[in-house]
Design a protein around this motif. Structure first.
Motif, short mmCIF file in Angstrom:
data_model
loop_
_atom_site.label_atom_id
_atom_site.label_comp_id
_atom_site.label_asym_id
_atom_site.label_seq_id
_atom_site.Cartn_x
_atom_site.Cartn_y
_atom_site.Cartn_z
N ASP A 75 90.48 22.97 163.66
CA ASP A 75 90.75 24.17 162.88
C ASP A 75 91.29 23.88 161.48
O ASP A 75 92.17 24.58 160.99
N THR A 76 90.76 22.80 160.88
CA THR A 76 91.05 22.56 159.46
C THR A 76 89.72 22.30 158.76
O THR A 76 88.71 22.02 159.42
N LEU A 94 87.35 30.16 159.55
CA LEU A 94 86.85 28.86 159.07
C LEU A 94 85.38 28.65 159.41
O LEU A 94 84.78 27.65 159.02
N TYR A 95 84.79 29.59 160.15
CA TYR A 95 83.41 29.41 160.62
C TYR A 95 82.44 29.21 159.45
O TYR A 95 82.44 30.00 158.50
N LEU A 124 86.04 23.88 165.53
CA LEU A 124 86.58 25.09 164.91
C LEU A 124 86.67 26.23 165.91
O LEU A 124 85.69 26.59 166.55
N ARG A 125 87.85 26.80 166.06
CA ARG A 125 88.03 27.97 166.91
C ARG A 125 88.39 29.19 166.06
O ARG A 125 88.25 30.32 166.48
N GLU A 126 88.93 28.89 164.88
CA GLU A 126 89.44 29.92 163.98
C GLU A 126 88.27 30.57 163.23
O GLU A 126 87.55 29.91 162.49
#
Lengths: 288, 302
Positions: A135-136, A219-220, A214-216
Motif C-alpha cells: 500500500d505504498t 492507490l489503484y 495494493l489494497r488501498e
C-alpha cells in the motif's frame, strides 16, 4: 524477369488482410459500440460502424472518479518507475559491459540465475510485505525495478561501443563517471529510448503487482480500476442511476468506453514508438 | 596475486559504485525471497514470521500430493504449456513466410505494424475485450454465431472451451510480435541463393522449401528450444482473468492455484510448497533446453 501476379499472391493478400482485420477489429468494434446509441447496441446491430452516434457514454466515463484516480496513479507509477528503472539499469549495464570488470563473470551469473529460478509468488509477497512496501507507491516501482532482460540488452549495446571512443576521453583525463555521462550515454540515446519505452509500457500494463501489493483503493492503478469495472462489474452508483434516468446508456457501451479510455495513451503513441520496440527485440536477439 | 586483485578492485571502484544499487535490488527482491522458500517446510505463523515459525518438514508437500485436485492442476499447467508450443510456436513463422512473399511493400508494412498492436495491450484490457466479445448475450462473436442459426455458446463458463479461448488469444496477441525475429532472419538470406534456385527451375514453393526455410532454420531451432524451456512459464494475469470457478477443471494452473491458496486464503506455507515444486520442474526444463542449444553449437542463455 517479369513478375506475374498468381493465384497465390491474391490468396496471400487475403490471408494477411484477415490477420490485420483480426488484430484491428476489436478496437473498431469497441469504438463503434461505445459511440452508438443504446437503441442499436441493445439489438446487437453494431459491428463495424457506429449507428446513431452519441458521446454520452464518454461523458459518464470521464466523470467517474475512480478512472481519474487510476489515471493519476498510473501516470505517477510510470514516470517514477521508468526514471528509476532506466537510471539504475543503465548504470549497472554500463559497469557490466566492461570486459575487464573484476568478478564480472560471477556477477553476471548471479544476475542471470534469477531468470532461471525465483522464490516464487508467496515468498516474494512476504518479503515485500516485511519491507513495509504494501500500500505504498513503492510497491509498484521497487519489486520490478530491474528487468534482467533489459539489463542484458543494454549491456550488449554498450559492449558494441568501440573502446577507442571511451579511451580518447580517458586520455583527456576524464573520470569514469564523466566518460559515462558525457561520452557513452549521449551515444546511447536509441537504446535508452527503447528500454525506457519497454519499462514504461510494462509499468502502464502492470496488473500483477497492483493485485498483490495494493489494497488501498486510492492507490489503484488504471489496470485494477478497469478490471473492477469491466470484469467484476462494479459500475459506480452515479453511473447506474444516471444511466437509468437517461435510458440512453447501455452497460456494454460503457464498459467498452472504459477499456478504450484506459488504452488510449498506448494506442495514440503506438505508431510512433513501434520502431523503437522492434529495434529492442533485434538488439536482444543478438544475445539470444 | 593478492596485490593485483586489490589493484583491480581499486581500478574498478567506480563501476562497483554504479553497480551497487542493481546488486542490492537482486539481493533484496530476488535472493531474499529464495531463502523465504523455507516457509514451505514450516508452519507459517503470522506473528512469529518466517524465521521463527515451527518446522514441519514435508507436511505441506504431502498435503498437496494427497489433494485430489493436485493431479488436475499439474496436468492443466502442462497441457496449456504444450498447446501453447504446438499452436503458438508455428504461427509467427507462417506469418513471417507469408509476409516475405508479399510484393506490395506498403501493404507489408501495414500488416506488420497492425499485427504488433495486440502485443502492447495489458492482460486486463486483452481479457476485458475477450470477455466482452464472447459474452453469450451481448458479445459480437455470439451474435455472428446466432446469425448463422446456431445456439449462442457460453465460451467462458465451459471448461471445454477454456484452452481454445486462451491459446487463440495468445496467438492473437503474439503472432505479429513473434514474427519480428523471423523477418530479420529472412532479410539475412543471400539473394543469390534465390537467383540460383530460379535458374534451376524452382518455383516459389520450391524456393521457400529449399532456400527460405533452411535460411531461417537456425533461428527456428533456437527459439523452439527456448520456448520448450519456458513451457511452464505463463503470464499469470491472463489465465487468472479469463478463468472462473466454472472452468477450473481446465483453467486452474499452478500459478492461479498458488495465488488462491496463498494470497486469498492466507495458507502461505502450502502455497509456497506447490510453487517450489513447480519451480524446480521449470528449472529442469530451462536447464535442459539450454544444454541442448549449447550442444547444437548455437547460442545459449548463459
Amino acid at each position: 524477369m517479369t513478375k506475374r501476379i498468381g493465384v497465390f499472391d491474391i490468396v496471400n493478400v487475403l490471408i494477411l488482410a484477415f490477420v490485420a482485420a483480426v488484430a484491428l477489429f476489436p478496437f473498431i468494434h469497441m469504438a463503434s459500440v461505445s459511440l452508438s446509441s443504446a437503441h442499436y447496441v441493445v439489438r446487437n446491430e453494431v459491428s463495424f460502424w457506429p449507428k446513431g452516434v452519441q458521446f454520452d457514454v464518454y461523458g459518464e466515463v470521464l466523470r467517474d472518479n475512480r478512472l481519474l484516480v487510476g489515471y493519476k496513479n498510473t501516470i505517477i507509477y510510470v514516470v517514477l518507475g521508468t526514471a528509476l528503472s532506466l537510471f539504475f539499469t543503465s548504470m549497472g549495464a554500463y559497469s557490466l559491459s566492461k570486459r575487464t570488470l573484476t568478478f564480472g563473470k560471477q556477477i553476471m551469473l548471479f544476475i542471470v540465475f534469477t531468470m532461471l529460478f525465483s522464490g516464487g509468488m508467496i515468498p516474494t509477497y512476504l518479503v515485500v510485505r516485511s519491507y513495509h512496501l504494501m500500500d505504498t507507491v513503492w510497491a509498484m516501482v521497487l519489486p520490478g525495478l530491474i528487468s534482467t532482460w533489459n539489463l542484458i540488452v543494454m549491456r550488449t549495446f554498450f559492449q558494441g561501443i568501440p573502446a577507442e571512443i571511451e579511451e580518447s576521453g580517458k586520455i583527456d583525463g576524464s573520470s569514469d563517471i564523466r566518460t559515462l555521462f558525457s561520452i557513452v550515454l549521449p551515444l546511447s540515446k536509441p537504446v535508452l529510448m527503447t528500454i525506457g519505452l519497454f519499462y514504461a509500457v510494462g509499468i502502464w500494463n502492470n496488473f500483477f503487482h497492483a493485485l498483490l501489493y495494493l489494497r488501498e483503493e486510492s492507490l489503484y492503478p488504471l489496470q485494477l480500476v478497469i478490471r473492477n469495472i469491466v470484469m467484476v462489474g462494479q459500475i459506480g452508483d452515479a453511473i447506474t442511476s444516471a444511466a437509468s434516468e437517461q435510458q440512453g446508456i447501455v452497460l456494454e457501451s460503457l464498459k467498452y468506453a472504459f477499456i478504450l479510455v484506459g488504452t488510449l495513451p498506448i494506442l495514440v503513441v503506438y505508431p510512433f514508438i513501434q520502431r523503437h520496440f522492434v529495434n529492442g527485440v533485434l538488439i536482444g536477439s543478438v544475445k539470444g | 596475486m593478492k596485490p593485483t586483485l586489490i589493484r583491480n578492485l581499486k581500478r574498478d571502484r567506480t563501476y562497483f559504485l554504479l553497480l551497487a544499487p542493481v546488486l542490492l535490488y537482486y539481493v533484496l527482491f530476488k535472493y531474499v525471497p529464495m531463502f523465504g522458500i523455507i516457509v514451505s517446510f514450516k508452519d507459517y505463523n503470522l506473528f512469529a514470521g518466517v524465521w521463527k515459525s515451527d518446522w514441519v518438514g514435508l507436511k505441506y508437500y504431502k498435503m498437496f500430493f494427497q489433494n485430489p485436485d493436485a493431479y488436475d492442476i499439474i496436468k492443466n499447467t502442462f497441457v496449456l504449456g504444450i498447446y501453447k508450443v504446438v499452436f503458438g510456436f508455428p504461427a509467427p513463422i507462417i506469418l513471417a513466410l507469408l509476409l516475405n512473399e508479399l510484393r506490395w511493400k506498403a501493404y507489408k508494412r501495414f500488416v506488420q505494424t497492425v499485427s504488433y498492436l495486440p502485443h502492447f495491450l495489458s492482460a486486463v484490457v486483452a481479457s476485458g475485450i475477450i470477455i466482452m466479445l464472447l459474452s453469450p448475450s451481448t458479445g459480437w462473436i455470439n451474435h455472428v454465431i446466432q446469425s448463422f442459426g446456431f445456439e449462442p455458446v457460453n465460451f467462458l463458463q465451459q471448461a471445454s472451451w477454456f484452452r481454445t479461448v486462451y491459446i487463440s488469444s495468445e496467438i492473437w496477441q503474439e503472432i505479429g510480435w513473434g514474427s519480428i525475429i523471423y523477418l530479420a532472419a529472412l532479410t539475412a538470406i543471400d539473394p543469390q541463393l534465390y537467383e540460383a534456385a530460379r535458374i534451376d527451375g524452382a518455383n516459389r514453393w520450391k524456393q521457400t522449401l529449399h532456400v527460405t526455410l533452411p535460411g531461417i532454420a537456425p533461428a527456428i531451432v533456437i527459439l523452439f528450444i527456448l520456448q520448450i524451456g519456458k513451457i511452464l512459464e505463463f503470464g499469470f494475469d491472463k489465465v487468472y482473468l479469463l478463468s472462473n470457478p466454472a472452468t477450473y477443471e481446465t483453467s486452474d494452473i499452478i500459478a492461479t492455484y498458488v495465488y488462491r491458496m496463498g494470497i486469498i486464503q492466507g495458507n502461505f506455507s502450502y502455497a509456497t510448497a506447490i510453487d517450489l515444486f513447480m519451480g524446480i520442474i521449470g528449472l529442469v526444463f530451462v536447464y535442459s533446453a539450454n544444454q541442448v542449444s549449447r550442444r547444437l553449437g548455437e547460442t545459449s542463455l548463459w
